[in-house]
Write a protein that holds these residues in place. Structure first.
Motif, PDB file in Angstrom:
ATOM      1  N   ARG A 262       0.820  -1.213   0.000  1.00  0.00           N
ATOM      2  CA  ARG A 262       0.000   0.000   0.000  1.00  0.00           C
ATOM      3  C   ARG A 262       0.854   1.262   0.000  1.00  0.00           C
ATOM      4  O   ARG A 262       0.507   2.263  -0.647  1.00  0.00           O
ATOM      5  N   LEU A 263       1.977   1.224   0.726  1.00  0.00           N
ATOM      6  CA  LEU A 263       2.851   2.389   0.747  1.00  0.00           C
ATOM      7  C   LEU A 263       3.476   2.627  -0.626  1.00  0.00           C
ATOM      8  O   LEU A 263       3.591   3.776  -1.077  1.00  0.00           O
ATOM      9  N   ALA A 264       3.881   1.538  -1.297  1.00  0.00           N
ATOM     10  CA  ALA A 264       4.434   1.675  -2.657  1.00  0.00           C
ATOM     11  C   ALA A 264       3.395   2.279  -3.594  1.00  0.00           C
ATOM     12  O   ALA A 264       3.714   3.133  -4.432  1.00  0.00           O
ATOM     13  N   GLY A 265       2.144   1.855  -3.460  1.00  0.00           N
ATOM     14  CA  GLY A 265       1.078   2.427  -4.276  1.00  0.00           C
ATOM     15  C   GLY A 265       0.889   3.903  -3.995  1.00  0.00           C
ATOM     16  O   GLY A 265       0.661   4.705  -4.916  1.00  0.00           O
ATOM     17  N   ALA A 266       0.999   4.298  -2.721  1.00  0.00           N
ATOM     18  CA  ALA A 266       0.861   5.706  -2.357  1.00  0.00           C
ATOM     19  C   ALA A 266       2.010   6.536  -2.923  1.00  0.00           C
ATOM     20  O   ALA A 266       1.802   7.669  -3.389  1.00  0.00           O
ATOM     21  N   ARG A 267       3.213   5.996  -2.908  1.00  0.00           N
ATOM     22  CA  ARG A 267       4.354   6.717  -3.480  1.00  0.00           C
ATOM     23  C   ARG A 267       4.147   6.933  -4.975  1.00  0.00           C
ATOM     24  O   ARG A 267       4.411   8.031  -5.509  1.00  0.00           O
ATOM     25  N   THR A 268       3.674   5.885  -5.668  1.00  0.00           N
ATOM     26  CA  THR A 268       3.425   5.994  -7.106  1.00  0.00           C
ATOM     27  C   THR A 268       2.364   7.044  -7.392  1.00  0.00           C
ATOM     28  O   THR A 268       2.497   7.867  -8.315  1.00  0.00           O
ATOM     29  N   GLU A 269       1.302   7.023  -6.592  1.00  0.00           N
ATOM     30  CA  GLU A 269       0.221   7.986  -6.798  1.00  0.00           C
ATOM     31  C   GLU A 269       0.693   9.416  -6.517  1.00  0.00           C
ATOM     32  O   GLU A 269       0.351  10.346  -7.270  1.00  0.00           O
ATOM     33  N   TRP A 270       1.504   9.604  -5.497  1.00  0.00           N
ATOM     34  CA  TRP A 270       2.009  10.940  -5.177  1.00  0.00           C
ATOM     35  C   TRP A 270       2.953  11.433  -6.272  1.00  0.00           C
ATOM     36  O   TRP A 270       2.916  12.608  -6.648  1.00  0.00           O
ATOM     37  N   ASP A 271       3.773  10.555  -6.811  1.00  0.00           N
ATOM     38  CA  ASP A 271       4.653  10.930  -7.924  1.00  0.00           C
ATOM     39  C   ASP A 271       3.823  11.341  -9.133  1.00  0.00           C
ATOM     40  O   ASP A 271       4.160  12.304  -9.839  1.00  0.00           O
ATOM     41  N   ARG A 272       2.736  10.615  -9.386  1.00  0.00           N
ATOM     42  CA  ARG A 272       1.866  10.951 -10.525  1.00  0.00           C
ATOM     43  C   ARG A 272       1.230  12.317 -10.335  1.00  0.00           C
ATOM     44  O   ARG A 272       1.213  13.148 -11.272  1.00  0.00           O
ATOM     45  N   LEU A 273       0.735  12.563  -9.122  1.00  0.00           N
ATOM     46  CA  LEU A 273       0.074  13.837  -8.862  1.00  0.00           C
ATOM     47  C   LEU A 273       1.062  15.001  -8.928  1.00  0.00           C
ATOM     48  O   LEU A 273       0.720  16.085  -9.441  1.00  0.00           O
ATOM     49  N   LYS A 274       2.270  14.797  -8.440  1.00  0.00           N
ATOM     50  CA  LYS A 274       3.262  15.879  -8.475  1.00  0.00           C
ATOM     51  C   LYS A 274       3.646  16.246  -9.901  1.00  0.00           C
ATOM     52  O   LYS A 274       4.047  17.392 -10.171  1.00  0.00           O
ATOM     53  N   SER A 275       3.547  15.284 -10.806  1.00  0.00           N
ATOM     54  CA  SER A 275       3.933  15.553 -12.202  1.00  0.00           C
ATOM     55  C   SER A 275       2.756  15.967 -13.074  1.00  0.00           C
ATOM     56  O   SER A 275       2.937  16.216 -14.273  1.00  0.00           O
ATOM     57  N   ALA A 276       1.555  16.037 -12.485  1.00  0.00           N
ATOM     58  CA  ALA A 276       0.371  16.428 -13.260  1.00  0.00           C
ATOM     59  C   ALA A 276       0.362  17.942 -13.453  1.00  0.00           C
ATOM     60  O   ALA A 276       0.163  18.684 -12.489  1.00  0.00           O
ATOM     61  N   HIS A 295      -7.172   4.229   1.263  1.00  0.00           N
ATOM     62  CA  HIS A 295      -6.279   3.069   1.241  1.00  0.00           C
ATOM     63  C   HIS A 295      -5.618   2.768   2.587  1.00  0.00           C
ATOM     64  O   HIS A 295      -4.972   1.716   2.727  1.00  0.00           O
ATOM     65  N   PHE A 296      -5.775   3.668   3.554  1.00  0.00           N
ATOM     66  CA  PHE A 296      -5.118   3.475   4.839  1.00  0.00           C
ATOM     67  C   PHE A 296      -6.094   3.723   5.983  1.00  0.00           C
ATOM     68  O   PHE A 296      -6.999   4.541   5.863  1.00  0.00           O
ATOM     69  N   LYS A 297      -5.858   3.013   7.083  1.00  0.00           N
ATOM     70  CA  LYS A 297      -6.675   3.211   8.274  1.00  0.00           C
ATOM     71  C   LYS A 297      -6.333   4.563   8.907  1.00  0.00           C
ATOM     72  O   LYS A 297      -5.217   5.057   8.743  1.00  0.00           O
ATOM     73  N   PRO A 298      -7.278   5.144   9.649  1.00  0.00           N
ATOM     74  CA  PRO A 298      -7.020   6.466  10.246  1.00  0.00           C
ATOM     75  C   PRO A 298      -5.744   6.534  11.077  1.00  0.00           C
ATOM     76  O   PRO A 298      -5.031   7.539  11.043  1.00  0.00           O
ATOM     77  N   ASP A 299      -5.430   5.461  11.825  1.00  0.00           N
ATOM     78  CA  ASP A 299      -4.234   5.513  12.662  1.00  0.00           C
ATOM     79  C   ASP A 299      -2.942   5.349  11.864  1.00  0.00           C
ATOM     80  O   ASP A 299      -1.849   5.406  12.415  1.00  0.00           O
ATOM     81  N   GLU A 300      -3.056   5.141  10.527  1.00  0.00           N
ATOM     82  CA  GLU A 300      -1.883   5.060   9.665  1.00  0.00           C
ATOM     83  C   GLU A 300      -1.615   6.362   8.914  1.00  0.00           C
ATOM     84  O   GLU A 300      -0.558   6.528   8.312  1.00  0.00           O
ATOM     85  N   HIS A 301      -2.579   7.285   8.942  1.00  0.00           N
ATOM     86  CA  HIS A 301      -2.484   8.490   8.115  1.00  0.00           C
ATOM     87  C   HIS A 301      -1.240   9.316   8.426  1.00  0.00           C
ATOM     88  O   HIS A 301      -0.522   9.750   7.518  1.00  0.00           O
ATOM     89  N   LEU A 302      -0.983   9.556   9.715  1.00  0.00           N
ATOM     90  CA  LEU A 302       0.149  10.400  10.095  1.00  0.00           C
ATOM     91  C   LEU A 302       1.456   9.796   9.609  1.00  0.00           C
ATOM     92  O   LEU A 302       2.336  10.500   9.106  1.00  0.00           O
ATOM     93  N   ARG A 303       1.590   8.471   9.745  1.00  0.00           N
ATOM     94  CA  ARG A 303       2.817   7.804   9.332  1.00  0.00           C
ATOM     95  C   ARG A 303       3.023   7.925   7.821  1.00  0.00           C
ATOM     96  O   ARG A 303       4.113   8.215   7.337  1.00  0.00           O
ATOM     97  N   VAL A 304       1.945   7.703   7.041  1.00  0.00           N
ATOM     98  CA  VAL A 304       2.052   7.782   5.582  1.00  0.00           C
ATOM     99  C   VAL A 304       2.415   9.204   5.154  1.00  0.00           C
ATOM    100  O   VAL A 304       3.296   9.410   4.313  1.00  0.00           O
ATOM    101  N   GLU A 305       1.756  10.176   5.748  1.00  0.00           N
ATOM    102  CA  GLU A 305       2.031  11.582   5.397  1.00  0.00           C
ATOM    103  C   GLU A 305       3.484  11.941   5.700  1.00  0.00           C
ATOM    104  O   GLU A 305       4.120  12.651   4.923  1.00  0.00           O
ATOM    105  N   ALA A 306       4.004  11.433   6.801  1.00  0.00           N
ATOM    106  CA  ALA A 306       5.402  11.720   7.160  1.00  0.00           C
ATOM    107  C   ALA A 306       6.356  11.063   6.171  1.00  0.00           C
ATOM    108  O   ALA A 306       7.338  11.668   5.737  1.00  0.00           O
ATOM    109  N   LEU A 307       6.069   9.818   5.785  1.00  0.00           N
ATOM    110  CA  LEU A 307       6.951   9.099   4.872  1.00  0.00           C
ATOM    111  C   LEU A 307       6.923   9.697   3.471  1.00  0.00           C
ATOM    112  O   LEU A 307       7.910   9.630   2.735  1.00  0.00           O
ATOM    113  N   LEU A 308       5.788  10.263   3.087  1.00  0.00           N
ATOM    114  CA  LEU A 308       5.694  10.904   1.769  1.00  0.00           C
ATOM    115  C   LEU A 308       6.058  12.383   1.798  1.00  0.00           C
ATOM    116  O   LEU A 308       6.065  13.037   0.760  1.00  0.00           O
TER     117      LEU A 308
END
Length: 310
Positions: A262-276, A295-308
């Protein structure tokens, strides 16, 4: 948080739960290579080996008092807590503070910030978070337990522990057990330390019987990796920890693989959006937030946002 460090915490948590270790923060701390009073693993002596001689110090932390918001920024945005969320719980049930081991886990989560901030800064943050969560009165009750717990944490014990001399172990154990009850009271001492004490007594009795010591969760856990035979890794885990622990670790592997996917998918999606080119910065972040929400549970949001780095 580094990806490899995150996986270490997940695996440590899995083995701690499977083997009956008393708190995830213990394995969390050991994965960071830090010591501290009360840190415990499967090797029972570690539960009594940490006295005031190894009480954590503030290290290079500044002596200037910080506000709770400044401490949050230092730890959660600039420091080692980035991408993590507090473990444990406030142990408030039906608007009443009740003894439970999760409050010790919550305290220890924040104590891991020593060295980046002072213990006074950490106490101010804990007080602020407790009062925001449960109001002034319960917050004050929680902080009264904090003060007692920190007194236990830094107590100057008379008996000294020598890992190589088993004749010193019981004197240290008995003194610590007595001090915990004197300071915390019987109910909170039991909630915070009963599992540690039971693990130590089991470990000590096994050594006294002449049998090999039980496996230590602090040792490296056999892990899946490219080129490794999953069946062989599972068999090694069963031999070392037993079937229940091996099954729990297999579940941790599955959870980790799902997280990475799921994190790899989020990275791909963020890369796509940044290049749009047709999207503004605000629109990119709004769409990415919608992706994270789906794609992520509420308690995962902060971690994903930090990693991206959102």
């Amino acid at each position: 948080m580094r990806t490899t460090q995150m996986r270490g915490w997940m695996v440590a948590g899995g083995i701690a739960v499977a083997l009956g270790a008393s708190a995830l923060w213990m394995t969390h701390r050991s994965s960071e290579g830090a010591g501290g009073a009360g840190s415990a693993g499967g090797s029972g002596w570690s539960m009594i080996g940490a006295t005031s001689d190894t009480a954590p110090q503030a290290g290079a932390a500044t002596n200037k008092a910080m506000s709770p918001d400044q401490v949050r920024t230092r730890l959660f945005k600039e420091g080692s807590f980035a991408g993590t969320e507090p473990s444990g719980d406030w142990c408030v049930v039906s608007a009443k503070l009740s003894p439970c081991p999760d409050l010790r886990k919550r305290f220890e989560y924040y104590i891991l910030g020593l060295g980046e901030v002072t213990i006074d800064d950490i106490k101010a943050l804990v007080a602020d978070e407790a009062r925001k969560a449960h109001g002034e009165q319960l917050g004050n009750e929680i902080m009264a337990i904090w003060d007692k717990y920190w007194q236990v944490r830094t107590y100057q014990y008379r008996n000294k522990f020598d890992q190589s001399d088993r004749s010193t172990w019981l004197a240290v154990f008995d003194e610590q057990k007595q001090v915990r009850r004197q300071i915390l009271g019987a109910d909170w001492a039991k909630a915070f330390f009963d599992q540690d004490e039971q693990n130590f007594k089991q470990y000590y009795a096994q050594l006294e019987s002449g049998l090999p010591p039980p496996p230590d969760p602090g040792e490296p856990v056999p892990q899946m990796a490219p080129g490794k035979d999953p069946a062989a890794v599972h068999a090694e885990r069963v031999a070392r920890y037993g079937q229940a622990a091996a099954d729990r670790l297999a579940k941790v592997d599955e959870e980790w693989a799902d997280w990475e996917r799921r994190l790899a998918g989020a990275r791909t999606e963020w890369d796509r959006l940044k290049s749009a080119p047709n999207l503004s910065d605000t629109q990119r972040k709004q769409e990415m937030q919608a992706y994270i929400n789906s794609h992520f549970k509420p308690d995962e949001h902060l971690r994903v946002e930090a990693l991206l780095h959102l």
